[in-house]
Design a protein around this motif. Structure first.
Motif, PDB file in Angstrom:
ATOM      1  N   ARG A 287       0.828  -1.219   0.000  1.00 58.20           N
ATOM      2  CA  ARG A 287       0.000   0.000   0.000  1.00 58.20           C
ATOM      3  C   ARG A 287       0.854   1.257   0.000  1.00 58.20           C
ATOM      4  NH1 ARG A 287      -2.799  -2.865   4.037  1.00 58.20           N
ATOM      5  NH2 ARG A 287      -1.776  -1.573   5.620  1.00 58.20           N
ATOM      6  N   GLY A 288       1.952   1.225   0.744  1.00 63.17           N
ATOM      7  CA  GLY A 288       2.757   2.434   0.903  1.00 63.17           C
ATOM      8  C   GLY A 288       3.966   2.513  -0.001  1.00 63.17           C
ATOM      9  N   PHE A 289       4.060   1.625  -0.992  1.00 62.52           N
ATOM     10  CA  PHE A 289       5.274   1.500  -1.800  1.00 62.52           C
ATOM     11  C   PHE A 289       5.701   2.830  -2.423  1.00 62.52           C
ATOM     12  CE2 PHE A 289       7.657   0.177  -5.629  1.00 62.52           C
ATOM     13  CZ  PHE A 289       8.584  -0.664  -5.045  1.00 62.52           C
ATOM     14  N   TRP A 290       4.764   3.529  -3.046  1.00 64.05           N
ATOM     15  CA  TRP A 290       5.114   4.785  -3.727  1.00 64.05           C
ATOM     16  C   TRP A 290       5.554   5.840  -2.711  1.00 64.05           C
ATOM     17  CZ3 TRP A 290       5.487   2.818  -8.203  1.00 64.05           C
ATOM     18  CH2 TRP A 290       4.508   1.993  -8.757  1.00 64.05           C
ATOM     19  N   ARG A 291       4.839   5.931  -1.586  1.00 61.88           N
ATOM     20  CA  ARG A 291       5.201   6.907  -0.552  1.00 61.88           C
ATOM     21  C   ARG A 291       6.578   6.602   0.028  1.00 61.88           C
ATOM     22  NH1 ARG A 291       0.106   5.484   1.216  1.00 61.88           N
ATOM     23  NH2 ARG A 291       0.999   4.497   3.076  1.00 61.88           N
ATOM     24  N   ILE A 292       6.863   5.321   0.234  1.00 62.80           N
ATOM     25  CA  ILE A 292       8.166   4.923   0.775  1.00 62.80           C
ATOM     26  C   ILE A 292       9.281   5.374  -0.166  1.00 62.80           C
ATOM     27  CG2 ILE A 292       9.633   2.913   1.250  1.00 62.80           C
ATOM     28  CD1 ILE A 292       7.041   1.486   2.218  1.00 62.80           C
ATOM     29  N   ALA A 293       9.059   5.194  -1.461  1.00 58.97           N
ATOM     30  CA  ALA A 293      10.083   5.573  -2.439  1.00 58.97           C
ATOM     31  C   ALA A 293      10.397   7.060  -2.360  1.00 58.97           C
ATOM     32  CB  ALA A 293       9.615   5.199  -3.844  1.00 58.97           C
ATOM     33  N   GLU A 294       9.358   7.879  -2.256  1.00 58.48           N
ATOM     34  CA  GLU A 294       9.590   9.327  -2.173  1.00 58.48           C
ATOM     35  C   GLU A 294      10.214   9.713  -0.837  1.00 58.48           C
ATOM     36  OE1 GLU A 294       7.184  13.606  -2.147  1.00 58.48           O
ATOM     37  OE2 GLU A 294       6.057  11.716  -2.203  1.00 58.48           O
ATOM     38  N   ALA A 295       9.650   9.200   0.259  1.00 65.73           N
ATOM     39  CA  ALA A 295      10.064   9.636   1.592  1.00 65.73           C
ATOM     40  C   ALA A 295      11.509   9.277   1.904  1.00 65.73           C
ATOM     41  CB  ALA A 295       9.136   9.035   2.646  1.00 65.73           C
ATOM     42  N   HIS A 296      12.011   8.192   1.327  1.00 65.48           N
ATOM     43  CA  HIS A 296      13.339   7.713   1.703  1.00 65.48           C
ATOM     44  C   HIS A 296      14.355   7.827   0.570  1.00 65.48           C
ATOM     45  CE1 HIS A 296      11.522   6.496   5.427  1.00 65.48           C
ATOM     46  NE2 HIS A 296      10.595   5.840   4.757  1.00 65.48           N
ATOM     47  N   GLY A 297      14.032   8.656  -0.418  1.00 64.56           N
ATOM     48  CA  GLY A 297      15.002   8.990  -1.453  1.00 64.56           C
ATOM     49  C   GLY A 297      15.420   7.830  -2.324  1.00 64.56           C
ATOM     50  N   VAL A 298      14.484   6.939  -2.631  1.00 65.84           N
ATOM     51  CA  VAL A 298      14.813   5.767  -3.441  1.00 65.84           C
ATOM     52  C   VAL A 298      15.211   6.197  -4.853  1.00 65.84           C
ATOM     53  CG1 VAL A 298      13.822   3.715  -4.545  1.00 65.84           C
ATOM     54  CG2 VAL A 298      13.411   4.159  -2.117  1.00 65.84           C
ATOM     55  N   THR A 299      16.322   5.653  -5.324  1.00 66.81           N
ATOM     56  CA  THR A 299      16.789   5.921  -6.690  1.00 66.81           C
ATOM     57  C   THR A 299      16.676   4.695  -7.584  1.00 66.81           C
ATOM     58  OG1 THR A 299      19.077   5.330  -6.130  1.00 66.81           O
ATOM     59  CG2 THR A 299      18.438   7.645  -5.853  1.00 66.81           C
ATOM     60  N   VAL A 300      16.700   3.505  -6.979  1.00 65.84           N
ATOM     61  CA  VAL A 300      16.547   2.249  -7.720  1.00 65.84           C
ATOM     62  C   VAL A 300      15.333   1.538  -7.137  1.00 65.84           C
ATOM     63  CG1 VAL A 300      17.618   0.080  -8.424  1.00 65.84           C
ATOM     64  CG2 VAL A 300      19.034   2.123  -8.105  1.00 65.84           C
ATOM     65  N   LEU A 301      14.267   1.525  -7.919  1.00 69.78           N
ATOM     66  CA  LEU A 301      12.984   0.999  -7.452  1.00 69.78           C
ATOM     67  C   LEU A 301      12.849  -0.432  -7.947  1.00 69.78           C
ATOM     68  CD1 LEU A 301      10.427   2.327  -6.029  1.00 69.78           C
ATOM     69  CD2 LEU A 301       9.456   2.456  -8.321  1.00 69.78           C
ATOM     70  N   GLY A 302      12.717  -1.396  -7.028  1.00 68.62           N
ATOM     71  CA  GLY A 302      12.683  -2.785  -7.455  1.00 68.62           C
ATOM     72  C   GLY A 302      11.612  -3.603  -6.773  1.00 68.62           C
ATOM     73  N   ALA A 303      11.016  -4.525  -7.530  1.00 73.13           N
ATOM     74  CA  ALA A 303      10.050  -5.486  -6.995  1.00 73.13           C
ATOM     75  C   ALA A 303       9.848  -6.576  -8.034  1.00 73.13           C
ATOM     76  CB  ALA A 303       8.716  -4.817  -6.669  1.00 73.13           C
ATOM     77  N   VAL A 304       9.470  -7.776  -7.586  1.00 72.19           N
ATOM     78  CA  VAL A 304       9.209  -8.874  -8.518  1.00 72.19           C
ATOM     79  C   VAL A 304       7.866  -8.634  -9.206  1.00 72.19           C
ATOM     80  CG1 VAL A 304      10.573 -10.488  -7.148  1.00 72.19           C
ATOM     81  CG2 VAL A 304       8.098 -10.338  -6.771  1.00 72.19           C
ATOM     82  N   PRO A 305       7.621  -9.256 -10.365  1.00 69.40           N
ATOM     83  CA  PRO A 305       6.400  -8.957 -11.129  1.00 69.40           C
ATOM     84  C   PRO A 305       5.098  -9.170 -10.367  1.00 69.40           C
ATOM     85  CG  PRO A 305       7.975 -10.085 -12.525  1.00 69.40           C
ATOM     86  CD  PRO A 305       8.540 -10.117 -11.134  1.00 69.40           C
ATOM     87  N   THR A 306       4.993 -10.247  -9.580  1.00 67.29           N
ATOM     88  CA  THR A 306       3.742 -10.468  -8.853  1.00 67.29           C
ATOM     89  C   THR A 306       3.502  -9.366  -7.829  1.00 67.29           C
ATOM     90  OG1 THR A 306       4.982 -11.983  -7.426  1.00 67.29           O
ATOM     91  CG2 THR A 306       3.619 -12.968  -9.149  1.00 67.29           C
ATOM     92  N   ALA A 307       4.571  -8.892  -7.191  1.00 69.08           N
ATOM     93  CA  ALA A 307       4.426  -7.782  -6.247  1.00 69.08           C
ATOM     94  C   ALA A 307       4.053  -6.500  -6.985  1.00 69.08           C
ATOM     95  CB  ALA A 307       5.712  -7.588  -5.452  1.00 69.08           C
ATOM     96  N   LEU A 308       4.662  -6.272  -8.146  1.00 76.96           N
ATOM     97  CA  LEU A 308       4.335  -5.076  -8.923  1.00 76.96           C
ATOM     98  C   LEU A 308       2.861  -5.059  -9.314  1.00 76.96           C
ATOM     99  CD1 LEU A 308       7.407  -4.668 -11.308  1.00 76.96           C
ATOM    100  CD2 LEU A 308       6.741  -3.169  -9.422  1.00 76.96           C
ATOM    101  N   SER A 309       2.327  -6.222  -9.650  1.00 80.58           N
ATOM    102  CA  SER A 309       0.913  -6.296 -10.012  1.00 80.58           C
ATOM    103  C   SER A 309       0.039  -5.806  -8.865  1.00 80.58           C
ATOM    104  CB  SER A 309       0.549  -7.732 -10.387  1.00 80.58           C
ATOM    105  OG  SER A 309      -0.821  -7.834 -10.717  1.00 80.58           O
ATOM    106  N   ALA A 310       0.375  -6.223  -7.635  1.00 80.58           N
ATOM    107  CA  ALA A 310      -0.391  -5.779  -6.468  1.00 80.58           C
ATOM    108  C   ALA A 310      -0.144  -4.302  -6.181  1.00 80.58           C
ATOM    109  CB  ALA A 310      -0.013  -6.626  -5.256  1.00 80.58           C
ATOM    110  N   ILE A 311       1.096  -3.855  -6.324  1.00 75.29           N
ATOM    111  CA  ILE A 311       1.431  -2.448  -6.073  1.00 75.29           C
ATOM    112  C   ILE A 311       0.676  -1.537  -7.034  1.00 75.29           C
ATOM    113  CG2 ILE A 311       3.315  -0.765  -6.263  1.00 75.29           C
ATOM    114  CD1 ILE A 311       5.173  -3.084  -5.240  1.00 75.29           C
TER     115      ILE A 311
END
Length: 617
Positions: A287-311
């Protein structure tokens, strides 16, 4: 032109990789041992954050952090503890969620002897078999306040394996047979090793288990050189630098979580952001994947395909302008997922082909160029990829002609010495090369495309059908969230394709609707599924791959029951399916006394599996 003398600049073309290889030999680019990699990173990046952990996914969450200096000290103390408990060269198995202590345990075990990472979802019997086969003398687990289920399995293993010493993260009070990891390691030196550690790059430092999507786990040997060459290749093709922050929601018993999205980043002083102890199995992280990326300065965003589908079921509610590259791997990415991701984020997914047998990485679509949807990109530096024809017996034949698809064969420093059990090596490790079992092709730019697994191809009356074609077609239906296709035994065609789908929440669609859609959308008639079955969820491995044996077994039982009901109507025949230890499927058929068991065996002769047919009084 990129600075090819430095891996952090990134590589884009096959010619770049060749120039990179000519500039310096591999041995000058990597540390001789994994422990020395951490020493070098601590020396250069001591106060920088090596590991960060979020647990809630809330925008204002302050993550736990561990610096490179503290990570090295923890690895050193823990390696000294392991050597004191079991002697230099000790085998250390671990059964843990994703914690800072899991990283420390893994790299300390590889320093003191060898690590045996274990999947907590395996049964106690299976875990005991892996520990016994590996020869591990220590098992690191966690107490009930961290994971009651893991603690229960650890206690069961302690009873089954009395010769294995239990070391516990947050050991419960009063457990005399479980040594507390923090207390025991605090008594050890953190400024240097107290034993003679492995110094040969070819020494075995880990046995990772693998079963992929198709069978029982095998123990795959890793050397220092395997892991370090893979980490170098990931860094070179992704252009990793100390300024990077990568999301890591994969388990640390898997090479994707341990090597591709951890060790490769540690080698460059980057930050590995751990997405809770449960990773992307934690709904809060999804649920918070996008917010986590912004809040913690993520530069390399990664997840497996099944997780991406849910995200992707959650709208992008954050600023992703700081993300320079998005990566995925562990399984093929359906085109519809790649398209949805790009539409939602304006980022293209760069795919990684990783195998346990190749140190965790084989090929990557490089970050310095535009991602090619459907491709896993270029070979890692210092490795070689070849395509070979399959022989009639299923072995490897001649090299394929340019443009011709074939079986992918990998050679070079990332390739494992082999499976611990020599009986499992036949046909896989051949003359220091790996028969991957993947069907692949190269395009005119030298990029690699995986066409499917040789063992997953559905052969319908002589027609070879790639399951991915069926899955991609079904995923285009607006009501379908996930899809998988397998072969179902058939007396006339050998096998026919059947599909399993999961519907999106609130979707109202019938199997008849889905079949009508498939009939319209299937270009090759042999690829039209014989049946489409709706499930609440597809069976998954712990890293998010669809677990195909479970679906094949279901298809086999349904087909056997239908065939027997058609040919022996009105007779109650019991059919049960089983997965054997070696990953083979089996049917157990129980027939009443008036039915000839031999006749039933003949009727089911198309089912190429282990079968027991027995009468019952």
């Amino acid at each position: 032109m990129p600075d090819l003398a430095h891996p952090a600049s990134g590589l884009v073309t096959p010619a770049d990789i060749e120039r990179f290889e000519r500039a310096e030999p591999l041995e000058r680019r990597i540390a001789p041992t994994v422990y020395e990699l951490f020493q070098r990173s601590a020396l250069e990046h001591g106060d920088r954050t090596a590991l960060a952990m979020v647990r809630t996914g809330e925008r204002d969450e302050r993550p736990e952090r561990l610096s490179y200096a503290d990570l090295l000290a923890g690895i050193t103390r823990t390696a000294n503890l392991f050597a004191a408990l079991g002697g230099p060269g000790v085998g250390v198995a671990y059964l843990l969620p994703s914690l800072f202590e899991t990283h420390v345990t893994l790299w300390a075990a590889e320093t003191a002897g060898f690590a045996v990472p274990l999947n907590p979802l395996l049964s106690p019997d299976h875990l005991a078999d892996l520990i016994e086969a590996s020869g591990a003398a220590l098992l690191v687990s966690c107490g009930p306040e961290i994971s009651p289920d893991i603690w229960s399995k650890a206690r069961s293993l302690a009873e089954r394996l009395p010769g294995v010493r239990i070391v516990c993260v947050s050991a419960p009070a009063g457990q005399a047979n479980a040594l507390d990891l923090a207390d025991a390691s605090s008594l050890q030196r953190g400024d240097g090793l107290t034993f003679a550690a492995s110094s040969d790059p070819q020494d075995i430092v880990a046995y990772f288990h693998t079963g992929g999507t198709t069978g029982a786990p095998k123990l795959v040997a890793h050397t220092h050189r395997n892991q370090l060459a893979a980490a170098l290749g990931v860094g070179a093709l992704l252009g990793i630098s100390a300024d990077d922050v990568v999301t890591n929601g994969m388990p640390l018993f898997h090479v994707g979580g341990a090597i591709a999205t951890s060790l490769a980043f540690f080698a460059h002083g980057a930050t590995v952001l751990m997405l809770s102890p449960a990773g992307l199995r934690n709904p809060a992280m999804v649920r918070g994947f996008w917010r986590i990326a912004e809040a913690h300065g993520v530069t390399v965003l990664g997840a497996v395909p099944t997780a991406l589908s849910a995200i992707l079921d959650h709208p992008v509610d954050a600023d992703l302008s700081g993300v320079r590259v998005a990566i995925t791997g562990a399984a093929a990415t359906p085109r519809v997922i790649a398209d949805r991701f790009e539409a939602a984020t304006r980022l293209r997914l760069h795919e990684i082909l990783g195998m346990t047998e190749t140190g965790g990485a084989t090929a990557i679509d490089p970050s310095g160029g535009r991602a090619t949807i459907g491709s896993v990109g270029l070979r890692l530096p210092y490795t070689r990829l070849a395509l070979r024809r399959r022989t009639a017996e299923g072995g490897l034949g001649d090299l394929c002609a340019p443009g011709e698809p074939g079986v992918l064969v990998v050679s070079g420093p990332t390739v494992s010495p082999g499976y611990l059990d020599p009986d499992q090596r036949d046909g896989v490790f051949i003359d220091d090369a790996l028969n991957s079992g993947d069907l692949a092709r190269f395009d005119e730019d030298g990029k690699l495309f995986i066409c499917g697994r040789a063992k997953d191809v559905i052969i319908r009356g002589g027609h070879n059908i790639d399951p991915a074609l069926i899955e991609s077609m079904l995923l285009r239906h607006p009501a379908v969230a996930a899809a998988a296709a397998v072969g179902q035994p058939d007396a006339y065609a050998g096998e026919v394709p059947v599909a399993y789908v999961v519907l999106k929440p609130g979707a109202a669609v019938t199997t008849e609707d889905l079949m009508s859609f498939a009939e319209r959308e299937t270009a090759e008639r042999p690829a039209l599924p014989k049946a489409i079955r709706v499930m609440d969820a597809l069976p998954l491995t712990a890293v998010g791959k669809v677990y195909l044996p479970r679906l094949r077994l279901d298809a086999m039982i349904i087909a056997a029951r239908a065939r027997l009901e058609a040919l022996v109507p009105g007779v109650a025949i019991g059919i049960e399916g089983h997965e054997r230890e070696a990953g083979q499927l089996a049917l157990d058929v129980v027939v009443p006394p008036e039915i000839d068991a031999a006749n039933i065996s003949e009727i089911l002769s198309a089912f190429t599996c282990e079968m027991t047919v027995r009468g019952v009084a």
